[in-house]
Structures are given as C-alpha cells and as structure tokens.
Write a protein that holds these residues in place. Structure first.
Motif, mmCIF file in Angstrom:
data_model
loop_
_atom_site.group_PDB
_atom_site.id
_atom_site.type_symbol
_atom_site.label_atom_id
_atom_site.label_comp_id
_atom_site.label_asym_id
_atom_site.label_seq_id
_atom_site.Cartn_x
_atom_site.Cartn_y
_atom_site.Cartn_z
ATOM 1 N N TYR A 1 0.684 -1.482 -0.360
ATOM 2 C CA TYR A 1 0.150 -0.492 -0.030
ATOM 3 C C TYR A 1 1.097 1.679 -0.237
ATOM 4 O O TYR A 1 1.186 2.475 -0.576
ATOM 5 C CB TYR A 1 -1.235 0.240 1.282
ATOM 6 C CG TYR A 1 -1.433 1.362 1.181
ATOM 7 C CD1 TYR A 1 -2.747 2.308 1.244
ATOM 8 C CD2 TYR A 1 -1.024 2.102 2.798
ATOM 9 C CE1 TYR A 1 -3.031 3.079 0.883
ATOM 10 C CE2 TYR A 1 -1.769 3.189 3.371
ATOM 11 C CZ TYR A 1 -2.457 4.102 2.349
ATOM 12 O OH TYR A 1 -2.835 5.105 2.676
ATOM 13 N N ARG A 2 2.574 1.306 1.263
ATOM 14 C CA ARG A 2 2.746 2.528 0.743
ATOM 15 C C ARG A 2 3.757 2.460 -0.847
ATOM 16 O O ARG A 2 3.800 3.625 -0.760
ATOM 17 C CB ARG A 2 3.653 2.170 1.867
ATOM 18 C CG ARG A 2 2.516 2.689 3.241
ATOM 19 C CD ARG A 2 3.484 2.669 4.767
ATOM 20 N NE ARG A 2 2.881 2.795 5.483
ATOM 21 C CZ ARG A 2 3.151 3.007 7.014
ATOM 22 N NH1 ARG A 2 4.238 1.962 7.524
ATOM 23 N NH2 ARG A 2 2.311 3.495 8.188
ATOM 24 N N GLN A 3 3.891 1.602 -0.570
ATOM 25 C CA GLN A 3 4.619 1.910 -2.407
ATOM 26 C C GLN A 3 3.116 2.205 -3.762
ATOM 27 O O GLN A 3 3.878 2.965 -4.170
ATOM 28 C CB GLN A 3 5.394 0.550 -2.554
ATOM 29 C CG GLN A 3 6.106 0.216 -2.030
ATOM 30 C CD GLN A 3 7.447 0.832 -1.925
ATOM 31 O OE1 GLN A 3 8.021 1.855 -1.157
ATOM 32 N NE2 GLN A 3 8.319 0.976 -2.973
ATOM 33 N N ILE A 4 2.260 1.624 -3.570
ATOM 34 C CA ILE A 4 1.550 2.242 -4.328
ATOM 35 C C ILE A 4 1.213 3.690 -3.995
ATOM 36 O O ILE A 4 1.091 4.852 -5.375
ATOM 37 C CB ILE A 4 0.207 2.017 -3.877
ATOM 38 C CG1 ILE A 4 0.125 0.560 -4.554
ATOM 39 C CG2 ILE A 4 -0.833 2.509 -5.079
ATOM 40 C CD1 ILE A 4 -0.791 -0.761 -3.896
ATOM 41 N N ALA A 5 1.205 4.251 -3.027
ATOM 42 C CA ALA A 5 1.304 5.642 -2.964
ATOM 43 C C ALA A 5 2.459 5.840 -3.521
ATOM 44 O O ALA A 5 2.032 7.797 -3.765
ATOM 45 C CB ALA A 5 0.065 5.958 -0.888
ATOM 46 N N SER A 6 3.081 6.044 -2.296
ATOM 47 C CA SER A 6 4.419 6.721 -3.067
ATOM 48 C C SER A 6 4.889 6.306 -4.184
ATOM 49 O O SER A 6 4.962 7.675 -5.124
ATOM 50 C CB SER A 6 6.086 6.064 -2.714
ATOM 51 O OG SER A 6 6.416 6.536 -2.898
ATOM 52 N N TYR A 7 4.574 5.487 -5.129
ATOM 53 C CA TYR A 7 4.965 5.561 -7.071
ATOM 54 C C TYR A 7 3.506 6.294 -7.520
ATOM 55 O O TYR A 7 4.064 7.555 -8.282
ATOM 56 C CB TYR A 7 4.443 3.967 -7.407
ATOM 57 C CG TYR A 7 5.160 3.512 -8.022
ATOM 58 C CD1 TYR A 7 6.034 3.780 -8.720
ATOM 59 C CD2 TYR A 7 4.471 3.314 -9.671
ATOM 60 C CE1 TYR A 7 6.683 3.735 -10.343
ATOM 61 C CE2 TYR A 7 4.148 3.393 -10.953
ATOM 62 C CZ TYR A 7 5.599 2.997 -11.333
ATOM 63 O OH TYR A 7 5.809 2.936 -12.388
ATOM 64 N N MET A 8 2.626 6.393 -7.023
ATOM 65 C CA MET A 8 1.109 7.324 -7.481
ATOM 66 C C MET A 8 0.869 9.060 -7.082
ATOM 67 O O MET A 8 0.820 9.469 -7.570
ATOM 68 C CB MET A 8 -0.239 6.865 -7.151
ATOM 69 C CG MET A 8 -0.200 5.587 -8.144
ATOM 70 S SD MET A 8 -0.521 5.605 -9.766
ATOM 71 C CE MET A 8 -1.575 6.009 -9.729
ATOM 72 N N LYS A 9 2.489 9.355 -6.164
ATOM 73 C CA LYS A 9 2.480 10.363 -5.586
ATOM 74 C C LYS A 9 0.949 10.444 -4.605
ATOM 75 O O LYS A 9 0.572 11.930 -4.776
ATOM 76 C CB LYS A 9 3.006 11.721 -6.669
ATOM 77 C CG LYS A 9 3.991 11.282 -7.504
ATOM 78 C CD LYS A 9 4.301 12.271 -7.967
ATOM 79 C CE LYS A 9 5.646 12.095 -8.964
ATOM 80 N NZ LYS A 9 6.051 10.221 -9.542
ATOM 81 N N TRP A 10 -0.066 9.916 -4.017
ATOM 82 C CA TRP A 10 -0.568 10.109 -3.565
ATOM 83 C C TRP A 10 -0.279 10.046 -1.518
ATOM 84 O O TRP A 10 0.303 9.523 -1.537
ATOM 85 C CB TRP A 10 -1.929 9.076 -3.200
ATOM 86 C CG TRP A 10 -2.576 8.564 -5.009
ATOM 87 C CD1 TRP A 10 -2.332 8.707 -5.588
ATOM 88 C CD2 TRP A 10 -3.265 7.046 -5.129
ATOM 89 N NE1 TRP A 10 -3.013 9.170 -6.547
ATOM 90 C CE2 TRP A 10 -3.144 7.526 -6.618
ATOM 91 C CE3 TRP A 10 -2.861 6.371 -4.295
ATOM 92 C CZ2 TRP A 10 -3.766 6.675 -7.253
ATOM 93 C CZ3 TRP A 10 -3.773 5.285 -4.959
ATOM 94 C CH2 TRP A 10 -4.088 5.480 -6.856
ATOM 95 N N GLU A 11 -1.155 11.155 -0.898
ATOM 96 C CA GLU A 11 -0.673 10.995 0.210
ATOM 97 C C GLU A 11 -0.967 10.245 1.139
ATOM 98 O O GLU A 11 -2.324 9.613 1.237
ATOM 99 C CB GLU A 11 -1.137 12.753 0.727
ATOM 100 C CG GLU A 11 -0.503 13.377 1.904
ATOM 101 C CD GLU A 11 -1.329 14.253 2.594
ATOM 102 O OE1 GLU A 11 -1.282 14.510 4.036
ATOM 103 O OE2 GLU A 11 -1.579 15.249 1.908
ATOM 104 N N GLU A 12 -0.475 9.295 2.361
ATOM 105 C CA GLU A 12 -1.346 8.745 2.756
ATOM 106 C C GLU A 12 -2.064 9.333 3.872
ATOM 107 O O GLU A 12 -1.113 9.563 4.827
ATOM 108 C CB GLU A 12 -0.296 7.639 2.945
ATOM 109 C CG GLU A 12 -0.658 6.562 4.190
ATOM 110 C CD GLU A 12 1.005 5.505 4.490
ATOM 111 O OE1 GLU A 12 0.987 5.124 5.989
ATOM 112 O OE2 GLU A 12 2.218 5.427 4.005
ATOM 113 N N LYS A 13 -2.831 9.029 4.339
ATOM 114 C CA LYS A 13 -3.867 9.044 5.581
ATOM 115 C C LYS A 13 -4.217 8.394 6.794
ATOM 116 O O LYS A 13 -4.527 8.630 7.314
ATOM 117 C CB LYS A 13 -4.857 10.086 4.526
ATOM 118 C CG LYS A 13 -5.456 10.787 3.639
ATOM 119 C CD LYS A 13 -4.604 11.782 4.004
ATOM 120 C CE LYS A 13 -4.572 13.268 4.550
ATOM 121 N NZ LYS A 13 -4.014 14.443 5.159
ATOM 122 N N GLY A 14 -3.403 7.008 6.250
ATOM 123 C CA GLY A 14 -3.472 6.406 7.314
ATOM 124 C C GLY A 14 -3.726 4.722 6.969
ATOM 125 O O GLY A 14 -3.880 4.749 5.894
#
Length: 184
Positions: free
Chosen positions: A142-155
């Motif tokens: 999940y964190r790799q997806i968020a980073s790759y897509m440049k999405w801010e992880e909200k938790g």
C-alpha cells in the motif's frame, strides 16, 4: 473543510464481513462531514487481471478488455481520495481488489487520456491471525502504491484477530474507521 469525492474500493467476497463493516463505518463518518462517497465492491464485479498487452486507451477507455474495470474507471477518475478496505489474504490484497489495482497501470502510460486526480489514500485492513506482523506485506505494498502514485497517505487501520463474520464488532476498529472518515 473542503468537500471531497471519496472512492472506497472493497476487496472482500464476503457480504457484510469485517472489512465491509469497516468500509461502511468509514463511509458513515465521511458522509457525516459532507464528503461524497462511492463504494465499489471489486468482489461483485468481473475484473480480469492485467494482461500487460500495452493496449491501454487504444479503444478510448483505460482497458481494452470489456470487464468490470471499465465500470470502475470513471469512479477512479472522479475521485480525490481512494480508500482500500479489504481482508488480508496471504499477507496481501485479495485477487478481486488486486486485479483492479493492477489495471490502474492504464493511468500511468504515456497515452493516458484522463489522468487521475486522486491526491490522498487510506488503507483499512483486517485479518484472522494474531499480531500486527501479519500486515507487513500489505502495508508495504500500500505504501509503495501511494508513493509511486504520489498520493498522500492518510493512514492505515490494521485489525488482527477478526476471522469470523462480525468479530470486528468486539474491537474499536469501527469507531476508528468512522473517525478516519470524519478526519479527511
């Protein structure tokens, strides 16, 4: 607070199961503060895995194949926030939601017709085993997806020891999921 368009992707094939209840609690919280929310149940759709055919957008839609992803695509394109609510299967995402995630690759290709406007994401996950270590794989993914897509992880809300339908009711996870919905 700005109103957000939130897409909740669920991954459970079990209706009203533990992760589905977490999704519903999150949705209740988000709606209570004025957000718009759409729930998309990947397990209720026929979404085939990505075939790496490199024909994304060639037929005017993200995936050249006609399946449930083409129903999901406009929802992804309208979303500001993407929430994954899923059970843990073998330390990762179940096949039903994973197929949808894999097909999001269409939004990364050079000829993408409609870039995603998603800026934030959240993971709600539960599993039947004890301890938090069981979630290491899915949280890392999940964190790799968020980073790759440049999405801010909200938790991340990860809940162990919930195997039987309804076990989530004996935890504080539904309250926490609702609070996440209110906090976006």
């Amino acid at each position: 607070m700005d109103k957000k368009n939130i897409l909740v992707l669920t991954g459970s094939p079990r209706r009203n199961g533990n992760s589905d209840r977490m999704a519903n609690a999150f949705i209740q919280g988000a709606l209570s503060v004025g957000h718009e929310v759409v729930k998309f149940e990947t397990a209720r759709k026929e979404i085939g895995g990505c075939k790496a055919c490199k024909t994304c957008w060639k037929k005017g839609k993200p995936c050249s194949f006609d399946d449930g992803f083409n129903e999901l695509a406009p929802l992804l394109e309208a979303a500001d926030v993407l929430v994954f609510s899923t059970p843990l299967y073998w330390f990762g995402f179940p096949a039903q939601i994973k197929a949808a995630i894999d097909k999001m690759n269409a939004y990364l290709v050079d000829n993408c017709k409609t870039p995603l406007k998603i800026k934030e994401c959240l993971l709600l996950v539960c599993g039947g085993d004890e301890g938090m270590k069981i979630f290491d794989g899915i949280i890392t993914t999940y964190r790799q997806i968020a980073s790759y897509m440049k999405w801010e992880e909200k938790g991340v809300l990860a809940v162990p020891n919930v195997s039987e339908k309804g076990d989530i009711e004996a935890t504080d996870a539904l309250l926490k999921a609702e609070e996440y919905g209110k906090s976006l």
